[in-house]
Structure formats: structure tokens, C-alpha cells
Scaffold this motif. Sequence first.
Motif, PDB file in Angstrom:
ATOM      1  N   THR A  28      76.280 -11.344 -66.799  1.00  0.00           N
ATOM      2  CA  THR A  28      75.210 -12.260 -66.683  1.00  0.00           C
ATOM      3  C   THR A  28      75.247 -13.507 -67.780  1.00  0.00           C
ATOM      4  O   THR A  28      75.253 -14.639 -67.402  1.00  0.00           O
ATOM      5  CB  THR A  28      74.016 -11.814 -66.528  1.00  0.00           C
ATOM      6  N   THR A  29      75.341 -12.947 -68.922  1.00  0.00           N
ATOM      7  CA  THR A  29      75.248 -13.944 -70.353  1.00  0.00           C
ATOM      8  C   THR A  29      76.637 -14.839 -70.058  1.00  0.00           C
ATOM      9  O   THR A  29      76.437 -15.924 -69.832  1.00  0.00           O
ATOM     10  CB  THR A  29      75.456 -13.131 -71.026  1.00  0.00           C
ATOM     11  N   LEU A  30      77.756 -14.369 -69.864  1.00  0.00           N
ATOM     12  CA  LEU A  30      79.046 -15.057 -69.672  1.00  0.00           C
ATOM     13  C   LEU A  30      78.984 -15.864 -68.253  1.00  0.00           C
ATOM     14  O   LEU A  30      79.461 -16.836 -68.506  1.00  0.00           O
ATOM     15  CB  LEU A  30      80.094 -13.907 -69.648  1.00  0.00           C
ATOM     16  N   GLU A  31      78.456 -15.450 -67.239  1.00  0.00           N
ATOM     17  CA  GLU A  31      78.408 -16.177 -66.137  1.00  0.00           C
ATOM     18  C   GLU A  31      77.626 -17.392 -66.346  1.00  0.00           C
ATOM     19  O   GLU A  31      77.731 -18.574 -65.742  1.00  0.00           O
ATOM     20  CB  GLU A  31      77.971 -15.501 -64.849  1.00  0.00           C
ATOM     21  N   GLY A  32      76.626 -17.232 -66.898  1.00  0.00           N
ATOM     22  CA  GLY A  32      75.826 -18.554 -67.489  1.00  0.00           C
ATOM     23  C   GLY A  32      76.578 -19.741 -68.046  1.00  0.00           C
ATOM     24  O   GLY A  32      76.399 -20.664 -67.966  1.00  0.00           O
ATOM     25  N   MET A  33      77.450 -19.015 -69.230  1.00  0.00           N
ATOM     26  CA  MET A  33      78.175 -19.895 -69.871  1.00  0.00           C
ATOM     27  C   MET A  33      79.408 -20.502 -69.011  1.00  0.00           C
ATOM     28  O   MET A  33      79.711 -21.761 -69.316  1.00  0.00           O
ATOM     29  CB  MET A  33      78.866 -19.130 -70.804  1.00  0.00           C
ATOM     30  N   ALA A  34      79.586 -19.793 -67.866  1.00  0.00           N
ATOM     31  CA  ALA A  34      80.620 -20.568 -66.960  1.00  0.00           C
ATOM     32  C   ALA A  34      80.039 -21.572 -66.160  1.00  0.00           C
ATOM     33  O   ALA A  34      80.633 -22.867 -66.081  1.00  0.00           O
ATOM     34  CB  ALA A  34      81.165 -19.318 -66.113  1.00  0.00           C
ATOM     35  N   TYR A  35      78.813 -21.374 -65.778  1.00  0.00           N
ATOM     36  CA  TYR A  35      78.049 -22.457 -65.211  1.00  0.00           C
ATOM     37  C   TYR A  35      77.888 -23.599 -65.859  1.00  0.00           C
ATOM     38  O   TYR A  35      77.978 -24.866 -65.629  1.00  0.00           O
ATOM     39  CB  TYR A  35      76.634 -21.867 -64.481  1.00  0.00           C
ATOM     40  N   ARG A  36      77.378 -23.395 -67.376  1.00  0.00           N
ATOM     41  CA  ARG A  36      76.985 -24.695 -68.210  1.00  0.00           C
ATOM     42  C   ARG A  36      78.399 -25.385 -68.473  1.00  0.00           C
ATOM     43  O   ARG A  36      78.156 -26.557 -68.657  1.00  0.00           O
ATOM     44  CB  ARG A  36      76.434 -24.156 -69.549  1.00  0.00           C
TER      45      ARG A  36
END
Length: 205
Positions: free
Chosen positions: A120-128
Motif C-alpha cells: 500500500t505504501t509503494l502504491e501510494g508512491m506510484a500514484y504520487r
Amino acid sequence: MLVSGPVYAEDTPPEDEEAVEQDDASDDTDSEEDMALQEPEHYKFEKDGCDFTAVFPEPPYTSKRCNEPAPGDLTRSRDCYDVVSYTQVYDMTTTVNISLSCNKSSKTAYEQYSEAVMRTTLEGMAYRNDLDDAKVGYKQYDGINMASLSGTGTTGRQSQIYVAQLWVSENSVLSVEAQLIGEARPDADKTFSEILRSITPAGTN
């Protein structure tokens, strides 16, 4: 009457042969010293309390980054940590940016960094970072959880390859962000991939 002519190796006096051999040996030594001076010096990132290391082509620079507590939250103070960054620009067309931070952790925090949380943390970075084709992977080593993100996108008007990693042990958490921005270049690709491959648990590289 003296006859002059070419001097062959077998005509060279012994003392001259020794001088020639010494000169050759000196030339070999000089070339070895020159090669040693031309070889790039590598810098190994190591930090007390950090279970992970990385190798850079040259010393990176260190800056301090702070997370401000939410307004009205009196239970938390300003949280600051060191960020180690390496940047190399190739002919003003391609840039390698890699930054990492390693901070002390605990067994309790380690247990909270589950696969779901790390993904979830890395998916948030992908989105940003507005990545087009983000992929997230997860692996477990001996006492270490590791999650990685890779994808492509744009930053400004340039294309980029973006990589993020989280390494978690019972003692520390390492976070990594890496960007390869601009035109494709073999030398930049090599630097980018070599630094990322060098990130390992301490004592294994």
C-alpha cells in the motif's frame, strides 16, 4: 676503417640490456599507477544502527528532511532524519537521481510492516509520481521484508524510469527512491542499475 651499421639486440652490451630492462619495468610501474589513478573511487554507504548498505560511484551528499506533525497534534514532535542523495547528469540530457534514508526501528514496528502495508505504501508512491505501468513486488529474506516498485512516467517534459524500495528488519527501515530521467544512455543505465543492485543487507556485499 670503421663501418657503421644497425645495432642488433645481440650486439647490445650486458650493462645496456640491464638499463633497458629497468626502463621497461619503470614504464610498467608508471602505467599501473596511472591506471590506479584513473579507476573510480567507490563509496560504501554504512550507518550505525542500519542493517543495510549501498555502494555509490562517488560520495553522495547528506541532507536533513523533517516531517511536520499535523496541526493541533500536540502528541508528536517534529520528526527529522538524514537523506543520502546521489545525482549525476550526463551531457545535460540524462539524469540519475537516487536517494535513500535508513532509520532505527523496533521489533514491534517490524511486525507492523506486513506485505499489505508495504504494498500500500509503494502504491501510494506510484500514484504520487503518476506512473503509467507501476508494478509492486514483495520478497522475504532471513529476517528481512523487502518490497519494490518500478514504473515509467514523465517528470516535467522528460520521460523517467522510477524505482522505489522498502527494506525492513527488526532494527531498521531503509527507504529508497531512484529516477532515471531523460534520454536512454548506456553509461547512465549502468550507473542506475549498479547502485540499485548494490543495496543489500549489511555484510553481504
